[in-house]
Design a protein around this motif. Structure first.
Motif, short mmCIF file in Angstrom:
data_model
loop_
_atom_site.label_atom_id
_atom_site.label_comp_id
_atom_site.label_asym_id
_atom_site.label_seq_id
_atom_site.Cartn_x
_atom_site.Cartn_y
_atom_site.Cartn_z
N SER A 174 -57.38 15.21 85.08
CA SER A 174 -57.23 14.97 86.52
C SER A 174 -57.19 16.25 87.33
O SER A 174 -57.70 16.31 88.46
CB SER A 174 -55.95 14.17 86.79
N TYR A 175 -56.57 17.30 86.77
CA TYR A 175 -56.37 18.54 87.52
C TYR A 175 -57.12 19.73 86.94
O TYR A 175 -57.05 20.82 87.49
CB TYR A 175 -54.88 18.87 87.58
N GLY A 176 -57.80 19.52 85.82
CA GLY A 176 -58.54 20.64 85.22
C GLY A 176 -57.65 21.69 84.59
O GLY A 176 -58.10 22.81 84.35
N MET A 177 -56.39 21.36 84.32
CA MET A 177 -55.47 22.32 83.74
C MET A 177 -55.81 22.59 82.28
O MET A 177 -56.30 21.70 81.58
CB MET A 177 -54.02 21.83 83.85
N PHE A 178 -55.57 23.82 81.84
CA PHE A 178 -55.71 24.13 80.42
C PHE A 178 -54.42 23.65 79.76
O PHE A 178 -53.42 24.36 79.65
CB PHE A 178 -55.89 25.64 80.20
N ALA A 179 -54.45 22.39 79.31
CA ALA A 179 -53.28 21.75 78.72
C ALA A 179 -53.69 21.11 77.40
O ALA A 179 -54.65 20.34 77.36
CB ALA A 179 -52.71 20.70 79.67
N VAL A 180 -52.97 21.44 76.34
CA VAL A 180 -53.33 20.94 75.01
C VAL A 180 -52.10 20.40 74.30
O VAL A 180 -50.96 20.77 74.62
CB VAL A 180 -53.97 22.04 74.14
N SER A 181 -52.34 19.53 73.32
CA SER A 181 -51.28 19.02 72.46
C SER A 181 -51.58 19.38 71.02
O SER A 181 -52.71 19.21 70.55
CB SER A 181 -51.17 17.49 72.57
N GLY A 182 -50.57 19.87 70.34
CA GLY A 182 -50.67 20.09 68.91
C GLY A 182 -49.99 18.94 68.19
O GLY A 182 -48.79 18.73 68.36
N ILE A 183 -50.76 18.15 67.44
CA ILE A 183 -50.19 17.03 66.70
C ILE A 183 -49.75 17.58 65.35
O ILE A 183 -50.51 17.65 64.39
CB ILE A 183 -51.20 15.89 66.54
N LEU A 184 -48.50 18.01 65.30
CA LEU A 184 -47.99 18.71 64.13
C LEU A 184 -47.30 17.74 63.18
O LEU A 184 -46.49 16.91 63.59
CB LEU A 184 -47.00 19.80 64.55
N PHE A 185 -47.66 17.87 61.90
CA PHE A 185 -46.97 17.11 60.87
C PHE A 185 -45.68 17.84 60.50
O PHE A 185 -45.41 18.93 61.01
CB PHE A 185 -47.90 16.91 59.68
N ASN A 186 -44.86 17.21 59.67
CA ASN A 186 -43.52 17.74 59.40
C ASN A 186 -43.56 19.20 58.97
O ASN A 186 -44.27 19.56 58.03
CB ASN A 186 -42.84 16.91 58.31
#
Length: 344
Positions: free
Chosen positions: A175-187
């Motif tokens: 929506s805003y073009g932000m450099f936003a990421v998620s790290g789907i980290l395992f245990n």
């Protein structure tokens, strides 16, 4: 000038390792802390004195805006959460507000301070944003192993809250073009892990029983399978995600699963004990809805980031048991009061 970074959850396991890595790379590090910091774990390394601590709370929008305004960060890492899964059933509303809506609040704080609107492409003054997503989002898995395309089916209030936060990051990116990421980290674990988590509970019990400070360990589901790695490896992956040319989400994990039973066996064998003589099943420690098995497919991270774990499961368990042996040997009276209470 040194790059500036703001970290929520800086007093937790990942926050400590991340802050130390970024300081070693020349960053100026700011950490968001609530009014009181937990000091219940004497094995927790103190934060480095050069870290600047700012008052803030993922439950309070205005405090987060103030923290971002003060830090003026180039990067923001949101590691703050109510992260112990069993507690999320007893405090589901709090888990939703901190772990879920808290992501929206810190994203909004970054957007507001940077002056980003839907019609304006973010400028250089908009920080890059990292969200700590979780393998618990997969829950009742539809496929094994799990990668970035696997459907979510969370099995706890914690997992549900993490899914909300994960999709808010995606929404702000689109929506805003932000450099936003998620790290789907395992245990991911370490000697800095809180004593309520099963890995630390096991390492602490093995050390305590070996030293004659305790006589048994009560556990819930010994058959649960998890993909366990070393936290220091995983924060390296977080930094690599924000260094990419374009924002993408990545799964991080070892791709190897072990059961809680195997964890216990390794820990007790490391101190020369047979776990079957000391471990007792406790139905009261079972989850209302169990996640039976989680295993990462981190092939995208390996290919695009060049990331791979360096510490094996066996090395991790030995590292944690040895750290707890040192801890309990150094100050038995303190340890008995502050740490062994978590085993009762």
């Amino acid at each position: 000038m040194a790059r500036r970074v703001l970290i929520t959850g800086i007093t937790g396991q990942d926050g400590v390792y991340l802050a130390e890595q970024l300081l070693s790379e020349g960053y100026q590090v700011f950490g968001v802390v609530r009014g009181q910091r937990s000091v219940c774990d004497p094995n927790r390394r103190p934060l480095r004195p050069e870290i600047k601590l700012l008052s803030g709370d993922l439950l309070d929008q205005s405090s987060l805006i103030a923290a971002v305004e003060t830090a003026q960060p180039d990067e923001v890492y949101n590691l703050g959460a109510l992260s112990f899964v069993p507690v999320s059933w007893r405090q589901s509303n709090t888990a939703a507000q901190i772990t879920g809506v808290g992501v929206l609040r810190i994203l909004e704080a970054v957007r507001v301070v940077a002056g980003v609107t839907a019609s304006v492409t973010p400028g250089a003054n908009c920080p890059r944003f990292y969200q700590a997503s979780s393998s618990e989002m997969f829950g009742k898995v539809r496929r094994t192993p799990q990668n970035e395309q696997t459907v979510f089916h969370p099995r706890s209030p914690y997992g549900v809250a993490k899914v909300f936060g994960h999709y808010m990051v995606q929404n702000y990116r689109e929506s805003y073009g932000m450099f936003a990421v998620s790290g789907i980290l395992f245990n991911h674990e370490s000697p800095l892990r809180g004593p309520q988590f099963v890995t630390r509970r096991v390492s602490l019990a093995a050390a305590a029983i070996k030293l004659g400070l305790h006589d048994e360990l009560r556990l819930g589901n010994l058959d649960a399978q998890r993909d366990w790695g070393f936290a220091g490896d995983y924060v390296r992956g977080m930094v690599q995600m924000l260094a990419q040319d374009r924002p993408e989400d990545f799964v991080l994990g070892t791709g190897v699963t072990n059961s809680v039973r195997e964890l216990v066996d390794l820990a007790f064998r490391h101190v020369g004990l047979d776990w079957r003589d000391y471990v007792r099943a406790d139905p009261g420690l079972l989850r209302p809805a169990e996640v039976d098995s989680l295993c990462a497919d981190s092939s995208r991270a390996r290919q695009k980031l060049g990331w791979k774990p360096e510490v094996s499961f066996e090395e991790l368990v030995a590292m944690m048991v040895d750290a707890d042996l040192r801890l309990l040997s150094d100050d038995r009276e303190m340890a008995a009061e502050a740490m062994l209470a978590t085993l009762r």
